[in-house]
Motif scaffolding. Structure first.
Motif, PDB file in Angstrom:
ATOM      1  N   PHE A  51      43.237  67.784  60.419  1.00 21.43           N
ATOM      2  CA  PHE A  51      43.380  69.152  60.438  1.00 21.43           C
ATOM      3  C   PHE A  51      44.536  69.594  59.484  1.00 21.43           C
ATOM      4  N   GLY A  52      44.335  70.851  59.028  1.00 19.31           N
ATOM      5  CA  GLY A  52      45.403  71.270  58.092  1.00 19.31           C
ATOM      6  C   GLY A  52      45.648  70.602  56.951  1.00 19.31           C
ATOM      7  N   LEU A  53      44.968  69.696  56.422  1.00 20.08           N
ATOM      8  CA  LEU A  53      45.457  68.910  55.159  1.00 20.08           C
ATOM      9  C   LEU A  53      44.909  69.545  53.963  1.00 20.08           C
ATOM     10  N   GLU A  54      44.244  70.316  53.907  1.00 20.95           N
ATOM     11  CA  GLU A  54      43.672  70.749  52.677  1.00 20.95           C
ATOM     12  C   GLU A  54      44.358  71.539  51.679  1.00 20.95           C
ATOM     13  N   ARG A  55      45.612  71.855  52.317  1.00 17.71           N
ATOM     14  CA  ARG A  55      46.579  72.630  51.553  1.00 17.71           C
ATOM     15  C   ARG A  55      47.579  71.479  51.184  1.00 17.71           C
ATOM     16  N   LEU A  56      47.729  70.195  51.613  1.00 20.04           N
ATOM     17  CA  LEU A  56      48.635  69.406  51.459  1.00 20.04           C
ATOM     18  C   LEU A  56      48.241  68.126  50.165  1.00 20.04           C
ATOM     19  N   SER A  57      46.926  68.361  49.955  1.00 18.91           N
ATOM     20  CA  SER A  57      46.108  67.442  49.097  1.00 18.91           C
ATOM     21  C   SER A  57      44.966  67.837  48.112  1.00 18.91           C
ATOM     22  N   THR A  58      44.776  67.470  47.157  1.00 19.15           N
ATOM     23  CA  THR A  58      43.560  67.622  46.154  1.00 19.15           C
ATOM     24  C   THR A  58      42.535  67.186  46.976  1.00 19.15           C
ATOM     25  N   VAL A  59      41.653  68.040  47.308  1.00 18.34           N
ATOM     26  CA  VAL A  59      40.457  67.465  48.354  1.00 18.34           C
ATOM     27  C   VAL A  59      39.497  66.842  47.314  1.00 18.34           C
ATOM     28  N   GLU A  60      39.170  65.808  47.678  1.00 23.24           N
ATOM     29  CA  GLU A  60      38.038  65.091  46.799  1.00 23.24           C
ATOM     30  C   GLU A  60      37.793  63.917  47.517  1.00 23.24           C
ATOM     31  N   THR A  61      36.496  63.368  47.267  1.00 24.08           N
ATOM     32  CA  THR A  61      36.018  62.120  48.045  1.00 24.08           C
ATOM     33  C   THR A  61      36.760  61.021  47.697  1.00 24.08           C
ATOM     34  N   ILE A  62      37.318  60.327  48.367  1.00 26.47           N
ATOM     35  CA  ILE A  62      38.004  58.978  48.358  1.00 26.47           C
ATOM     36  C   ILE A  62      37.108  57.880  48.171  1.00 26.47           C
ATOM     37  N   PRO A  63      37.287  57.155  47.068  1.00 20.63           N
ATOM     38  CA  PRO A  63      36.067  55.886  47.066  1.00 20.63           C
ATOM     39  C   PRO A  63      35.896  55.141  48.248  1.00 20.63           C
ATOM     40  N   GLY A  64      34.805  54.816  48.638  1.00 16.66           N
ATOM     41  CA  GLY A  64      34.664  54.132  49.825  1.00 16.66           C
ATOM     42  C   GLY A  64      34.744  54.860  51.070  1.00 16.66           C
ATOM     43  N   GLU A  65      34.892  56.120  50.943  1.00 18.44           N
ATOM     44  CA  GLU A  65      34.843  56.960  52.508  1.00 18.44           C
ATOM     45  C   GLU A  65      33.625  56.611  53.069  1.00 18.44           C
ATOM     46  N   ARG A  66      34.158  56.486  54.638  1.00 15.97           N
ATOM     47  CA  ARG A  66      32.828  56.107  55.324  1.00 15.97           C
ATOM     48  C   ARG A  66      32.847  56.948  56.701  1.00 15.97           C
ATOM     49  N   ASP A  67      31.527  57.236  56.819  1.00 19.34           N
ATOM     50  CA  ASP A  67      31.002  57.900  58.225  1.00 19.34           C
ATOM     51  C   ASP A  67      30.481  57.066  59.287  1.00 19.34           C
ATOM     52  N   GLY A  68      30.873  55.710  59.159  1.00 17.12           N
ATOM     53  CA  GLY A  68      30.122  54.862  60.101  1.00 17.12           C
ATOM     54  C   GLY A  68      29.069  53.745  59.412  1.00 17.12           C
ATOM     55  N   ASP A  69      28.804  54.333  58.019  1.00 21.04           N
ATOM     56  CA  ASP A  69      28.010  53.636  57.193  1.00 21.04           C
ATOM     57  C   ASP A  69      28.697  53.134  55.957  1.00 21.04           C
ATOM     58  N   PRO A  70      28.625  51.793  55.814  1.00 15.53           N
ATOM     59  CA  PRO A  70      29.447  51.294  54.963  1.00 15.53           C
ATOM     60  C   PRO A  70      29.227  51.572  53.429  1.00 15.53           C
ATOM     61  N   SER A  71      28.252  51.974  53.396  1.00 17.62           N
ATOM     62  CA  SER A  71      27.207  52.273  51.888  1.00 17.62           C
ATOM     63  C   SER A  71      27.538  53.813  51.563  1.00 17.62           C
ATOM     64  N   SER A  72      27.872  54.647  52.644  1.00 20.02           N
ATOM     65  CA  SER A  72      27.880  56.026  52.475  1.00 20.02           C
ATOM     66  C   SER A  72      29.129  56.634  51.634  1.00 20.02           C
ATOM     67  N   SER A  73      28.993  57.650  51.002  1.00 17.84           N
ATOM     68  CA  SER A  73      30.099  58.100  50.109  1.00 17.84           C
ATOM     69  C   SER A  73      29.703  59.794  50.042  1.00 17.84           C
ATOM     70  N   SER A  74      30.374  60.543  50.749  1.00 15.46           N
ATOM     71  CA  SER A  74      30.229  61.964  51.005  1.00 15.46           C
ATOM     72  C   SER A  74      30.457  62.712  49.666  1.00 15.46           C
ATOM     73  N   THR A  75      29.265  63.415  49.287  1.00 17.26           N
ATOM     74  CA  THR A  75      29.379  64.207  48.018  1.00 17.26           C
ATOM     75  C   THR A  75      29.327  65.793  48.476  1.00 17.26           C
TER      76      THR A  75
END
Length: 799
Positions: free
Chosen positions: A628-652
């Motif tokens: 929480f509260g991290l959107e103002r600390l970082s350039t929000v972008e999808t990190i390669p390999g981001e996972r939501d419990g699915d190793p092949s998923s990548s949020s867009t």
């Protein structure tokens, strides 16, 4: 006409917007291109501005503009307001600024401007607001500023300024705010500051000022904030302070003040914060302090106070923080403290208090931090406290007994044993009956109690700023194997989380943010703010680091992984690895943490990405909401390999994560508290059904529609996790379960207006369980540093 605004969400070259303005320059004398209007620029100010002689106001604040400060003064003969704040301008103040004779408002704060503050700044005779805070100025403050008789606000905080406060400042009779905090100023506070009859804010904290607090400051009847913390001031606190009838904040922590606390402070009817910790004050706590009935923070830590805690302390009905640790107070703990229903923090540790712990403390439902350790208390720990707080809250009291200390209380006269409470990691006893407890009396968390950075450690001129225990950047590099892939715990939309096991056995989680994002001063401000956000169901930020492109956040290590991993494990075992009491308490913990962000933070914090991979469990399986509260600390972008419990998923998905994003957030790209409520509802449905939202085709059916359809057709066995179907239909647990289903559907209502607030969600979920019923007694937010745990590095991506 009003100011010219370049179009919303402006992303093209600034010169194009200037050209639009030039076409209208005869009709408009104000130009605003602030990020607050939806723009975010990465450029320099074009030379075309120099020809706009009609310009009266220029605001390009909160962008990413860089380069030297513009020199367009020859053309800006009518300029009255200039705001270049929160950019990346560098260089020094140019003499050409002298041409701006009509300037009334000058805000160059939060840039990288360096050099000395030139004496010609005193030539702007019409200047009312001068804000140079958060730059890299050095040298002495020019005395010529004392000639700006129209000046109302002077803010020079956060620089490298030295020397003394100019005596000429005492002639600024219109000055309302004087902020010189965070410099290296020496000398004393000029006694003639009593001439500043309009002064409302005097902030001198974080310097090297010496001498006494001026005796005649009490003549400043309009003063609302007096902040003198972290200097070298000595002597007594003047009794004249009691004459500052409008004072709201009085901070003098971390000086060398002595003598007693003046009873005259009790006359300050508007006082909300009193912080006098880390001095050498003697005498007792004056009972008159309890006349300050709107007081929210009372911090007298680390002095030499004696005597008893005043029995009339129950008058402080608005008190949220009571900290008197490390004194020599004696006597018993007044039962009247139990009347402080808004109390969040109570720290009476390291005194000589005797007697028993009043059972009235159980009545403070908002209490999140309790420390009674290091006294001479005796008797049984009240069960309601022992189940909510861990052993460290009661440690080093030789005569205390109770389950939380693993010390059995003596047998009663009838031969019965004292009650012993055992808290299981997985199975939690359920309080029978429905107990409705309103949480609406829990008011916003008061941030002023946090003292900011406690310790800074330098190694190779690199600092890890820690709020408690010090570590160095070199420690982190060693503990993470130079941020080696082997140490990766997870990848989120904000960065990569590493496990860092220090040589002493302490373990942290270190988030490494991507390059870019906000500049250093803004990063530090946001990190300091997040460091003050503390709740037992929120991830605790322990420290931060920034140097160049390297940005780190230091968190407690969560030994038991994420909710996503726990749900996956439960699915593989038919749901039996996660029984209903645990599911209910997980949901309640996440709801409490989210409610705290929404209603008790100022300003409120919208999470924007509530999902199981952002819920972690500590060693006692207590749920903690993270990211929480991290959107103002970082350039929000999808990190390669981001996972939501699915190793092949990548949020867009531009906001949040697929399956958890509310309908309106998907359309507008904007998150809100209402969209957080929707995401929580999806998480709750996932807890109830064991089904992952990404398994559904969003165009045809999502998890909400599926649940409603299953309920309408009566297919309960196919709908809910198999273990939940084994609940007794006549039990309280079944009532809890049905209520949770209703709450989930309310939270996922298509129209945001129809969704409850998170405060209401907590209230509903607590309807079938006592407030104090938690899966563990741990409270990481109250701990100075994480526990030592096993240091085997294990790859835990996605957990």
């Amino acid at each position: 006409m009003g100011p010219f605004h370049c179009g919303q969400a402006f992303t093209f070259a600034i010169s194009e917007c200037v050209q639009q303005f030039l076409l209208r320059k005869g009709a408009c004398g104000a130009f605003k291109l602030s990020k607050s209007t939806g723009n975010f620029l990465n450029a320099t100010i074009p030379a075309e501005f120099g020809s706009i002689s009609s310009l009266q106001s220029l605001d390009v604040s909160r962008n990413n503009l860089s380069g030297e400060l513009p020199d367009f003064s020859a053309g800006w003969i009518h300029l009255r307001s200039l705001s270049l704040s929160s950019n990346s301008f560098s260089g020094s103040l140019l003499p050409q600024l002298l041409e701006l004779t009509t300037l009334e408002f000058l805000d160059l704060s939060e840039n990288n401007i360096s050099g000395t503050i030139p004496s010609f700044i005193g030539s702007f005779s019409s200047l009312r607001i001068l804000n140079l805070a958060g730059n890299k100025f050095l040298g002495e403050i020019p005395s010529s500023i004392g000639g700006l008789l129209a000046l109302q606000v002077l803010d020079l905080r956060g620089q490298n300024l030295s020397g003394s406060i100019p005596e000429e400042f005492t002639g600024l009779s219109n000055l309302q705010d004087l902020v010189l905090a965070g410099n290296s100023l020496t000398g004393s506070i000029p006694p003639a500051f009593s001439n500043l009859v309009s002064l409302k804010v005097l902030d001198l904290q974080g310097n090297r000022l010496t001498g006494n607090i001026p005796l005649n400051l009490g003549t400043l009847e309009g003063l609302t904030v007096l902040s003198l913390s972290n200097n070298l001031l000595y002597g007594n606190i003047p009794t004249s302070i009691g004459q500052c009838s409008n004072l709201i904040v009085f901070e003098a922590t971390g000086n060398e003040l002595n003598g007693s606390i003046p009873m005259e402070i009790g006359k300050l009817e508007k006082l909300e914060k009193l912080e006098l910790g880390f001095n050498s004050l003697t005498g007792s706590m004056p009972p008159q302090l309890c006349n300050c009935t709107v007081l929210q923070t009372l911090d007298l830590e680390a002095n030499h106070l004696t005597g008893e805690i005043p029995s009339n302390i129950g008058q402080l009905k608005n008190l949220q923080e009571l900290i008197v640790k490390e004194n020599s107070l004696n006597g018993s703990i007044p039962s009247e403290i139990g009347d402080l229903k808004k109390l969040l923090t109570l720290d009476l540790s390291m005194n000589n208090l005797t007697g028993t712990i009043p059972t009235s403390l159980e009545n403070i439902s908002c209490l999140t931090q309790l420390n009674l350790s290091g006294n001479q208390l005796g008797g049984a720990i009240p069960e309601g406290l022992g189940s909510r707080f861990n052993a460290s809250s009661f440690a080093r009291n030789a005569f205390l007994c109770g389950a939380s200390l693993n010390v059995s209380c003596p047998r009663s006269r009838k031969g019965g044993l004292g009650k012993q409470v055992f808290i299981s990691v997985v199975v939690v006893s359920v309080a029978v009956g429905i107990i409705s407890v309103s949480v609406l009396t829990c008011i916003a968390l008061h941030f002023g109690g946090n003292k900011g950075v406690r310790t800074s450690v330098v190694q190779y001129e690199q600092k890890i700023v820690m709020f408690y225990s010090p570590i160095t950047y070199a420690n982190v590099l060693e503990a993470t194997g130079q941020f080696d892939e082997e140490h990766v715990l997870s990848r989120t939309r904000y960065g990569i989380m590493f496990k860092a096991c220090l040589q002493d056995g302490t373990v942290f989680s270190i988030m490494k943010l991507p390059e870019g994002g906000v500049e250093e001063t803004a990063f530090r401000q946001e990190a300091e703010m997040l460091g003050r956000v503390k709740h037992r169901n929120l991830a605790v930020l322990r420290g931060y680091y920034i140097a160049g492109d390297v940005k780190l956040l230091v968190y407690d290590y969560m030994a038991n992984g994420s909710l996503a991993a726990l749900l996956q494990e439960a699915a593989q075992q038919g749901g039996h690895a996660l029984n209903w009491p645990m599911r209910h308490l997980i949901a309640l913990g996440v709801a409490r943490g989210l409610s705290f962000l929404h209603s008790q933070c100022n300003p409120p914090i919208v999470h924007g990405d509530v999902k199981p991979t952002n819920v972690y469990f500590d060693a006692d399986f207590e749920a903690h909401l993270s990211d929480f509260g991290l959107e103002r600390l970082s350039t929000v972008e999808t990190i390669p390999g981001e996972r939501d419990g699915d190793p092949s998923s990548s949020s867009t998905t531009p906001v949040g994560s697929t399956g958890y994003v509310s309908p309106e957030a998907s359309l507008t790209g904007q998150v809100s508290r209402e969209s957080d409520v929707y995401s929580f509802g999806i998480v709750l449905l996932e807890l109830l059904t064991g089904q992952r939202p990404v398994m559904f085709n969003e165009q045809e059916e999502n998890i909400v529609k599926w649940v409603k359809r299953q309920l309408q057709t009566g297919q309960m066995d196919e709908l809910f996790d198999p273990s939940l179907m084994e609940l007794d239909a006549d039990s309280t647990e079944w009532e809890e379960f049905l209520l949770a289903v209703k709450v989930a559907l309310l939270c996922t209502a298509p129209d945001p207006v129809d969704r409850p607030s998170m405060t209401e969600v907590v209230f509903m979920l607590e309807g079938c369980r006592a407030v104090g019923d938690h899966p563990s007694s741990s409270d990481p937010a109250s701990q100075p540093s994480p526990s030592q745990v096993e240091c085997n590095v294990e790859g835990m991506e996605g957990s």
